[in-house]
Design an enzyme around this catalytic site. Structure first.
Site: not given
Lengths: 321, 346
Positions: B223, B317
């Site tokens: 992924r 993030k």
């Protein structure tokens, strides 16, 4: 065929009768290369082309993981079973080309263990053949207690005694020898892990006694050798693929789905790995859940079924496949 | 032929750059103009020639420089590489996997020769030619996992599988996006993902764990994950937050193209044969905004993704501080036209 595993093209290199019930089969790669490395406790699924029918049975690898020139499995003949073991005994000869899956391990050693205490019943000895070879190669600490009906049916008991001597204890039913389980379980050093493979009754007994004596569940490992049970035929509608199929008396639901050309994932074909879990869209009848994967709540909910071992009795069943 | 390895740094003067060919092979992670979590796992099979998927273990022009940076990180902080005692066998599994794959994909740079358990490993870019006994740790200068991961790009988490869960019991982690092996070691899958927002509620980790514990030998999966980093730093660890955290306050409209980097992780998942463990190689790719926007499709799409990202995700993030500056800068490259589907540049 399956989305679950990669396949290996092999040839049967030897077939060796071991005793009245058990025969050993050796496989090599058709291209002459080494087979994939595996870990003790792993199984392969053997594909059997039996006329129109493809049978898929899982068998533990019993050779040493240190030698992958060949794989060996041992098959106990079951005269009243669904026919896979009989096919192996009657039809599989040296030189036959077969297809088997890559190794899959659902009965792995816990490598943190300070000691590995192994309990085997009957043909449940096979995964321990590879595990003891692996541990012996690494200087691991293990002890194996093996119960069999008679000395002559003690499959590989002589091999094990010769290899490992006092680390192997044998018990014969016909001599009324029985494992003193409570004593065995209460005298192990801290850090021991327990492994049991054999008939369902034996696994249940060992797990219950271990729990009662305070063994943490994560130190108790077991592998069922549960074949799908036969039962009344039933009809199933597969909603995604738009097919209606009949599951025969001697056929599992998973086999019937495969025979209809649908390719569901699978690994163990014995109700423990969870890979073939399928959603139930609707039903009118009663499930016969034979798996060890779904929770009791899942079983009661009627929303899920493990088609490798479970059956159904009733008017209608629609699955999301 | 062969790869021309760049001389570059990921600290101090930050001379890291991508060559034009490497810009085009960058694994851009957005297949549409918006981003939300998905269990975006697919089989890890060989992809197109010239892409980062040409080989299952990718070696690129940054290899030598990344290995030098890893050695610097380890010299400062040996705890970036740890292996619990029961994971040594899995370390040998990983050594075999990486030697096989690197030798298969790049025979001009790596050679593996086996004679039973006597193995010879030649790594030409790093000037290594070692003969050792497979399985005998005393014949290598480091443990097997440390030996091979000092010679392989990306971070590596080796997971033990037991009780239906995965346990982070070994790893080499020097190029991480703000997490720490020393903190996570010994944790299970749910414990080490605990800080991730939104995904637990969606049941993503339960499904992902089920998928991962069923990963089979011979069938790896992969992924992509992403974040952003200011300056091309590989080592953005919590241990060194004092070094890289303040960088986030240095982004200006003038330097955003040079300083802000998209950081993409190609994570792959492999079943290890002897130990029955699982290894996650986490391969980090960096690209600065100036390089990324040379592909107009990526510039338009990244603008829309960053602009519309939910605040929780932007915060997790670490983009919050410089997001307005970045969105403003990217907006000038977004003419509003449609982007084609798929990851690749037009």
């Amino acid at each position: 065929m399956s989305t679950g595993t990669t396949k290996l093209d092999v040839v049967v290199s030897d077939v060796v009768p071991v005793n009245d019930l058990v025969t050993r089969f050796h496989f090599r790669r058709r291209d002459g290369d080494l087979l994939p490395t595996f870990s003790g406790g792993a199984h392969v699924v053997v594909e059997m082309r039996d006329g129109q029918r493809t049978r898929l049975n899982p068998y533990s690898l019993m050779g040493s993981p240190l030698d992958t020139r060949e794989y060996t499995i041992s098959v106990r003949r079951d005269d009243v079973g669904r026919g896979g073991s009989l096919f192996m005994h009657r039809n599989v000869r040296p030189g036959l080309e077969m297809v088997i899956s890559y190794p899959v391990n659902l009965f792995s050693l816990d490598l943190r263990a300070k000691k590995h205490l192994m309990l085997a019943g009957g043909i449940g000895i096979t995964p321990f053949m590879a595990q003891t070879a692996q541990l012996a190669g690494e200087g691991g600490n293990f002890e194996l207690h093996y119960t069999c009906r008679t000395a002559s049916l003690g499959t590989y008991a002589d091999v094990l005694r010769e290899r490992y001597d006092r680390r192997i204890r044998l018990y014969h039913d016909d001599r009324e020898e029985r494992i003193d389980l409570d004593r065995l379980l209460s005298t192990q050093p801290l850090g021991t892990h327990l492994y049991v493979c054999g008939p369902a009754g034996m696994i249940g007994w060992v797990r219950d006694r271990a729990a009662a004596l305070g063994w943490p569940a994560e130190t108790v490992h077991f592998e069922h050798f549960a074949a799908p049970q036969p039962g009344l035929p039933f009809d199933v509608t597969l909603a995604v693929s738009g097919k209606t199929i009949r599951v025969g008396e001697q056929q599992s639901l998973l086999e019937a789905i495969e025979a209809a050309g649908v390719d569901p994932p699978y690994l163990c074909r014995g109700g423990v790995c969870g890979q073939c879990e399928t959603n139930v869209i609707s039903y009118d009848g009663k499930f016969i859940h034979n798996d060890h994967w779904l929770s009791e709540e899942d079983h009661r909910s009627g929303c899920k079924i493990m088609p490798c071992v479970s059956r159904f009795e009733g008017k209608s069943l629609v699955l999301e496949r | 032929m062969g790869i021309t390895f760049r001389k570059e740094t990921f600290r101090d003067d930050f001379t890291f750059r991508n060559s034009p060919e490497h810009i085009r092979r960058f694994p851009f992670p957005f297949h549409e103009d918006a981003y939300m979590y998905a269990v975006n796992i697919e089989p890890h099979v060989v992809g197109p020639k010239g892409s980062v998927l040409e080989n299952l273990i990718d070696v690129d022009e940054h290899y030598v420089a990344e290995m030098q940076d890893r050695a610097l990180v380890l010299a400062e902080d040996p705890l970036r590489c740890q292996s619990l005692p029961h994971m040594t066998l899995a370390g040998w599994d990983l050594l075999e996997l990486l030697m096989e794959q690197q030798a298969l994909g790049y025979p001009e740079h790596f050679t593996l020769t086996r004679d039973g358990d006597r193995w010879r490993w030649i790594n030409r870019p790093l000037g290594i030619d070692d003969t050792f006994t497979f399985g005998d740790t005393s014949t290598l200068p480091y443990g097997p996992m440390e030996y091979i991961t000092r010679q392989s790009q990306g971070d590596f988490c080796i997971l033990d599988q037991r009780d239906g869960n995965l346990w982070m019991d070994a790893g080499m982690v020097t190029t991480q996006a703000d997490w720490s092996l020393d903190f996570d070691i010994g944790m299970n899958f749910f414990e080490w993902h605990a800080p991730v927002p939104l995904a637990h509620e969606k049941g993503i980790f339960t499904r992902a764990l089920k998928f991962l514990t069923n990963i089979q030998q011979g069938k790896p999966a992969r992924r992509l994950n992403w974040t952003m980093t200011v300056n091309p730093r590989l080592d953005t660890s919590p241990e060194n937050y004092h070094k890289w955290g303040p960088d986030r306050a240095t982004v200006t409209p003038e330097n955003v193209g040079d300083k802000v980097h998209l950081r993409v992780e190609l994570q792959s998942f492999w079943r290890l044969p002897r130990s029955n463990g699982i290894v996650f190689p986490i391969r980090c790719y960096l690209i600065k905004m100036d390089e990324l926007v040379t592909q107009p499709k990526w510039a338009r799409r990244l603008h829309r993704v960053i602009r519309d990202l939910p605040d929780e995700l932007a915060n997790y993030k670490g983009l919050t501080r410089f997001r307005p500056t970045l969105v403003e800068w990217l907006s000038k490259l977004d003419d509003g036209s449609a982007t084609s589907s798929g990851f690749g540049p037009d």
